[in-house]
Motif scaffolding. Structure first.
Motif, PDB file in Angstrom:
ATOM      1  N   SER A   2      20.916  45.882  43.385  1.00 22.79           N
ATOM      2  CA  SER A   2      22.014  45.947  42.432  1.00 22.79           C
ATOM      3  C   SER A   2      23.173  45.085  42.941  1.00 22.79           C
ATOM      4  CB  SER A   2      22.466  47.391  42.243  1.00 22.79           C
ATOM      5  OG  SER A   2      23.122  47.836  43.414  1.00 22.79           O
ATOM      6  N   LYS A   3      23.868  44.487  41.980  1.00 23.12           N
ATOM      7  CA  LYS A   3      24.952  43.581  42.358  1.00 23.12           C
ATOM      8  C   LYS A   3      26.239  44.358  42.582  1.00 23.12           C
ATOM      9  CE  LYS A   3      25.331  39.520  40.586  1.00 23.12           C
ATOM     10  NZ  LYS A   3      25.337  38.324  39.731  1.00 23.12           N
ATOM     11  N   ALA A   4      27.049  43.836  43.481  1.00 23.42           N
ATOM     12  CA  ALA A   4      28.319  44.495  43.771  1.00 23.42           C
ATOM     13  C   ALA A   4      29.269  44.328  42.599  1.00 23.42           C
ATOM     14  CB  ALA A   4      28.918  43.890  45.034  1.00 23.42           C
ATOM     15  N   ASP A   5      30.123  45.304  42.415  1.00 29.63           N
ATOM     16  CA  ASP A   5      31.111  45.266  41.355  1.00 29.63           C
ATOM     17  C   ASP A   5      32.106  44.137  41.624  1.00 29.63           C
ATOM     18  OD1 ASP A   5      32.565  46.711  39.072  1.00 29.63           O
ATOM     19  OD2 ASP A   5      34.115  46.485  40.615  1.00 29.63           O
ATOM     20  N   TYR A   6      32.378  43.340  40.582  1.00 30.80           N
ATOM     21  CA  TYR A   6      33.235  42.169  40.764  1.00 30.80           C
ATOM     22  C   TYR A   6      34.646  42.543  41.220  1.00 30.80           C
ATOM     23  CZ  TYR A   6      29.808  39.065  38.572  1.00 30.80           C
ATOM     24  OH  TYR A   6      28.705  38.337  38.292  1.00 30.80           O
ATOM     25  N   TYR A   7      35.154  43.649  40.698  1.00 26.06           N
ATOM     26  CA  TYR A   7      36.506  44.052  41.107  1.00 26.06           C
ATOM     27  C   TYR A   7      36.512  44.461  42.575  1.00 26.06           C
ATOM     28  CZ  TYR A   7      37.719  44.026  36.167  1.00 26.06           C
ATOM     29  OH  TYR A   7      37.944  43.642  34.879  1.00 26.06           O
ATOM     30  N   GLU A   8      35.425  45.165  42.963  1.00 26.29           N
ATOM     31  CA  GLU A   8      35.331  45.581  44.365  1.00 26.29           C
ATOM     32  C   GLU A   8      35.181  44.382  45.283  1.00 26.29           C
ATOM     33  OE1 GLU A   8      33.299  49.875  43.541  1.00 26.29           O
ATOM     34  OE2 GLU A   8      32.308  48.533  44.951  1.00 26.29           O
ATOM     35  N   VAL A   9      34.384  43.398  44.824  1.00 24.68           N
ATOM     36  CA  VAL A   9      34.177  42.193  45.628  1.00 24.68           C
ATOM     37  C   VAL A   9      35.528  41.543  45.955  1.00 24.68           C
ATOM     38  CG1 VAL A   9      33.337  39.819  45.527  1.00 24.68           C
ATOM     39  CG2 VAL A   9      31.828  41.698  44.912  1.00 24.68           C
ATOM     40  N   LEU A  10      36.397  41.471  44.952  1.00 25.65           N
ATOM     41  CA  LEU A  10      37.701  40.832  45.168  1.00 25.65           C
ATOM     42  C   LEU A  10      38.752  41.803  45.705  1.00 25.65           C
ATOM     43  CD1 LEU A  10      37.944  38.529  42.012  1.00 25.65           C
ATOM     44  CD2 LEU A  10      37.485  37.844  44.365  1.00 25.65           C
ATOM     45  N   GLY A  11      38.395  43.094  45.712  1.00 31.02           N
ATOM     46  CA  GLY A  11      39.334  44.087  46.236  1.00 31.02           C
ATOM     47  C   GLY A  11      40.576  44.253  45.358  1.00 31.02           C
ATOM     48  N   VAL A  12      40.367  44.210  44.028  1.00 33.12           N
ATOM     49  CA  VAL A  12      41.505  44.394  43.117  1.00 33.12           C
ATOM     50  C   VAL A  12      41.210  45.562  42.170  1.00 33.12           C
ATOM     51  CG1 VAL A  12      42.212  41.969  43.155  1.00 33.12           C
ATOM     52  CG2 VAL A  12      40.550  42.742  41.457  1.00 33.12           C
ATOM     53  N   SER A  13      42.242  46.073  41.532  1.00 23.45           N
ATOM     54  CA  SER A  13      42.036  47.171  40.594  1.00 23.45           C
ATOM     55  C   SER A  13      41.493  46.603  39.287  1.00 23.45           C
ATOM     56  CB  SER A  13      43.357  47.896  40.338  1.00 23.45           C
ATOM     57  OG  SER A  13      44.252  47.025  39.681  1.00 23.45           O
ATOM     58  N   ARG A  14      41.004  47.499  38.433  1.00 27.75           N
ATOM     59  CA  ARG A  14      40.366  47.043  37.199  1.00 27.75           C
ATOM     60  C   ARG A  14      41.377  46.469  36.213  1.00 27.75           C
ATOM     61  NH1 ARG A  14      35.187  48.516  37.888  1.00 27.75           N
ATOM     62  NH2 ARG A  14      34.517  47.535  35.956  1.00 27.75           N
ATOM     63  N   ASP A  15      42.676  46.750  36.419  1.00 25.35           N
ATOM     64  CA  ASP A  15      43.654  46.170  35.497  1.00 25.35           C
ATOM     65  C   ASP A  15      44.462  45.043  36.161  1.00 25.35           C
ATOM     66  OD1 ASP A  15      45.770  49.160  35.748  1.00 25.35           O
ATOM     67  OD2 ASP A  15      45.144  47.649  37.216  1.00 25.35           O
ATOM     68  N   ALA A  16      43.885  44.449  37.208  1.00 25.49           N
ATOM     69  CA  ALA A  16      44.575  43.350  37.893  1.00 25.49           C
ATOM     70  C   ALA A  16      44.863  42.213  36.914  1.00 25.49           C
ATOM     71  CB  ALA A  16      43.708  42.844  39.040  1.00 25.49           C
ATOM     72  N   ASN A  17      46.045  41.609  37.036  1.00 24.20           N
ATOM     73  CA  ASN A  17      46.347  40.474  36.157  1.00 24.20           C
ATOM     74  C   ASN A  17      45.861  39.168  36.795  1.00 24.20           C
ATOM     75  OD1 ASN A  17      48.243  39.597  38.051  1.00 24.20           O
ATOM     76  ND2 ASN A  17      49.918  40.721  37.057  1.00 24.20           N
ATOM     77  N   ASP A  18      46.014  38.079  36.061  1.00 21.77           N
ATOM     78  CA  ASP A  18      45.473  36.791  36.513  1.00 21.77           C
ATOM     79  C   ASP A  18      46.002  36.394  37.883  1.00 21.77           C
ATOM     80  OD1 ASP A  18      44.048  36.679  34.277  1.00 21.77           O
ATOM     81  OD2 ASP A  18      45.197  35.075  33.284  1.00 21.77           O
ATOM     82  N   GLN A  19      47.311  36.654  38.065  1.00 25.30           N
ATOM     83  CA  GLN A  19      47.919  36.247  39.326  1.00 25.30           C
ATOM     84  C   GLN A  19      47.329  37.022  40.493  1.00 25.30           C
ATOM     85  OE1 GLN A  19      49.769  33.569  39.372  1.00 25.30           O
ATOM     86  NE2 GLN A  19      49.547  33.778  41.590  1.00 25.30           N
ATOM     87  N   GLU A  20      47.102  38.308  40.281  1.00 23.08           N
ATOM     88  CA  GLU A  20      46.517  39.144  41.346  1.00 23.08           C
ATOM     89  C   GLU A  20      45.089  38.698  41.656  1.00 23.08           C
ATOM     90  OE1 GLU A  20      48.889  43.371  40.584  1.00 23.08           O
ATOM     91  OE2 GLU A  20      47.172  42.837  39.335  1.00 23.08           O
ATOM     92  N   LEU A  21      44.355  38.366  40.597  1.00 24.40           N
ATOM     93  CA  LEU A  21      42.983  37.899  40.791  1.00 24.40           C
ATOM     94  C   LEU A  21      42.977  36.630  41.613  1.00 24.40           C
ATOM     95  CD1 LEU A  21      41.417  38.342  37.246  1.00 24.40           C
ATOM     96  CD2 LEU A  21      40.732  39.523  39.342  1.00 24.40           C
ATOM     97  N   LYS A  22      43.873  35.743  41.206  1.00 26.80           N
ATOM     98  CA  LYS A  22      43.908  34.441  41.854  1.00 26.80           C
ATOM     99  C   LYS A  22      44.263  34.570  43.332  1.00 26.80           C
ATOM    100  CE  LYS A  22      45.482  29.775  40.850  1.00 26.80           C
ATOM    101  NZ  LYS A  22      46.056  28.915  39.825  1.00 26.80           N
ATOM    102  N   SER A  23      45.240  35.399  43.619  1.00 24.92           N
ATOM    103  CA  SER A  23      45.637  35.483  45.031  1.00 24.92           C
ATOM    104  C   SER A  23      44.586  36.243  45.839  1.00 24.92           C
ATOM    105  CB  SER A  23      47.040  36.073  45.180  1.00 24.92           C
ATOM    106  OG  SER A  23      47.026  37.413  44.820  1.00 24.92           O
ATOM    107  N   ALA A  24      43.884  37.208  45.209  1.00 27.81           N
ATOM    108  CA  ALA A  24      42.811  37.903  45.921  1.00 27.81           C
ATOM    109  C   ALA A  24      41.687  36.921  46.248  1.00 27.81           C
ATOM    110  CB  ALA A  24      42.277  39.054  45.078  1.00 27.81           C
ATOM    111  N   TYR A  25      41.374  36.088  45.252  1.00 34.20           N
ATOM    112  CA  TYR A  25      40.293  35.120  45.474  1.00 34.20           C
ATOM    113  C   TYR A  25      40.698  34.081  46.523  1.00 34.20           C
ATOM    114  CZ  TYR A  25      37.052  31.321  44.819  1.00 34.20           C
ATOM    115  OH  TYR A  25      36.136  30.328  45.049  1.00 34.20           O
ATOM    116  N   ARG A  26      41.941  33.667  46.430  1.00 37.17           N
ATOM    117  CA  ARG A  26      42.451  32.686  47.389  1.00 37.17           C
ATOM    118  C   ARG A  26      42.320  33.219  48.820  1.00 37.17           C
ATOM    119  NH1 ARG A  26      47.218  28.887  46.764  1.00 37.17           N
ATOM    120  NH2 ARG A  26      47.285  29.569  44.619  1.00 37.17           N
ATOM    121  N   LYS A  27      42.636  34.488  48.969  1.00 35.51           N
ATOM    122  CA  LYS A  27      42.579  35.116  50.280  1.00 35.51           C
ATOM    123  C   LYS A  27      41.124  35.178  50.783  1.00 35.51           C
ATOM    124  CE  LYS A  27      44.082  39.406  52.489  1.00 35.51           C
ATOM    125  NZ  LYS A  27      42.971  40.341  52.347  1.00 35.51           N
TER     126      LYS A  27
END
Ligand SMILES: [Zn+2]
Ligand SMILES: [Zn+2]
Length: 373
Positions: A2-27
């Motif tokens: 089974s594949k890991a949950d995308y939100y868990e992979v990035l370590g963000v909440s399910r209502d993360a906004n674009d900026q939060e996603l971007k900085s999590a991915y950047r990290k």
């Protein structure tokens, strides 16, 4: 799997906004990018997962589908993550100038065109012995690469003045001529469209600014590598033209096979023939292993094909302490030919063995009974 949950992979909440996603991915990318962790497969895997997660979650439609249906909703986009640079995310865009040249392999075409063109990346395929992959090895490789011409100081011209403006096109790179009613432009024949010429080409490099050289390079292979592990040497690739930065060298490893051991990730596997008495009565057998012999305990009543595990005697982990396991598959050898006395002993054994002592036979006979009654 089974594949890991995308939100868990990035370590963000399910209502993360674009900026939060971007900085999590950047990290994540900064920590796990393969170029920053050469040869670390775990990091590469995490980077790929993060890239995949970011690609889906940063796209509003895909994210909505993912939120609703999970991985099934975006399974089409899960394909094609072939390499660490795939996934449609512009790494250069994310990192800006911070990492600059570091990410120009297979991407960043625009960036490259606007700068002086960096030299090519080189690939060197290196085959190493089974043991070398486990213990690590230092070896010398011979590579051919483009080096800046020393005679002209990579200027291409004997006077070291470098290229000058083309006299025929006056730097425009094109010449125009009349053909009937039309004025036709074509590439300047004198400079090949470059707008510049080297009027006194260097005799060593013939104006190329670079020369091919063969040289030796020391390669240090860490313990625990696998076939396909890639070691990057920044700035050890081809020199760019006219003094532009060098590309990188990638040493790509392949591991030669071993007559006794096989690799299974970080575990080592081997097959060990044992005798019937050893299998029936139990035994301790000394076998070769990484870092010296180990004593393998064969428990009483070990069936043929049983896998016995010796913890920590496999391949060392690449970036952390510890090692995989040694997995020994025992094969009970049946004697090919018995003499009269041996035959008698085996017969006596057969007669004395109650059926309960033969677990597989007992269950087989039990089932057969049911079948015909
Ligand atoms: Zn030269
Ligand atoms: Zn010209």
């Amino acid at each position: 799997m089974s594949k890991a949950d995308y939100y868990e992979v990035l370590g963000v909440s399910r209502d993360a906004n674009d900026q939060e996603l971007k900085s999590a991915y950047r990290k994540m990318a900064r920590e796990h990018h393969p170029d920053l962790n050469p040869g670390d497969h775990a990091a590469e895997e995490r980077f790929k997962q993060a890239s995949e997660a970011y690609q889906v979650l940063s796209d509003a439609d895909k994210r909505a589908a993912y939120d609703r249906y999970g991985h099934a909703g975006v399974s089409g986009s899960g394909q094609g993550f072939g390499g660490p640079f795939a996934g449609g995310v512009d790494i250069g865009d994310l990192f800006g100038d911070l990492f600059g040249e570091m990410f120009s392999v297979g991407g960043g075409g625009q960036r490259r065109a606007t700068r002086q063109q960096r030299g090519d990346d080189l690939r060197f395929d290196l085959a190493i012995d089974f043991e070398a992959a486990i213990f690590g090895v230092e070896t010398e490789v011979k590579i051919r690469r483009q080096e800046p011409c020393a005679t002209c100081n990579a200027s291409g011209s004997a006077s070291r003045r470098g290229p000058t403006t083309c006299g025929q096109c006056h730097g425009r790179g094109q010449v125009r001529y009349q053909q009937g009613f039309f004025a036709v432009a074509r590439a300047c024949p004198a400079c090949g469209g470059a707008g510049q010429v080297i009027s006194d080409p260097c005799s060593t490099c013939r104006g190329e600014t670079r020369v091919t050289k063969e040289l030796k390079l020391n390669v240090k292979v860490p313990p625990g590598v696998e076939t396909g592990t890639r070691i990057r040497y920044a700035g050890e690739g081809d020199a760019g033209r006219a003094g532009a930065p060098k590309g990188d060298l990638y040493v790509v490893l392949s591991i030669r096979s071993h007559e006794f051991f096989q690799r299974d990730g970080h575990n080592l596997r081997c097959v060990l023939p044992i005798s019937f008495p050893q299998a029936a009565l139990g035994a301790e057998i000394e076998i070769p292993a990484i870092g010296g012999n180990v004593t393998l305990k064969i428990p009483e009543g070990t069936p043929s094909g049983k896998e016995l595990r010796v913890r920590g005697k496999g391949v060392p982990f690449l970036n952390e302490k510890g090692a995989g396991d040694l997995i020994v598959k025992v094969m009970v050898e049946i004697p090919k030919k018995l003499n009269r006395a041996q035959r008698e002993l085996v017969n006596q054994l057969a007669e004395s063995l109650a059926v309960e002592n033969k677990p597989a036979s007992a269950s087989f006979l039990e089932k057969m009974k049911d079948l015909f009654n």
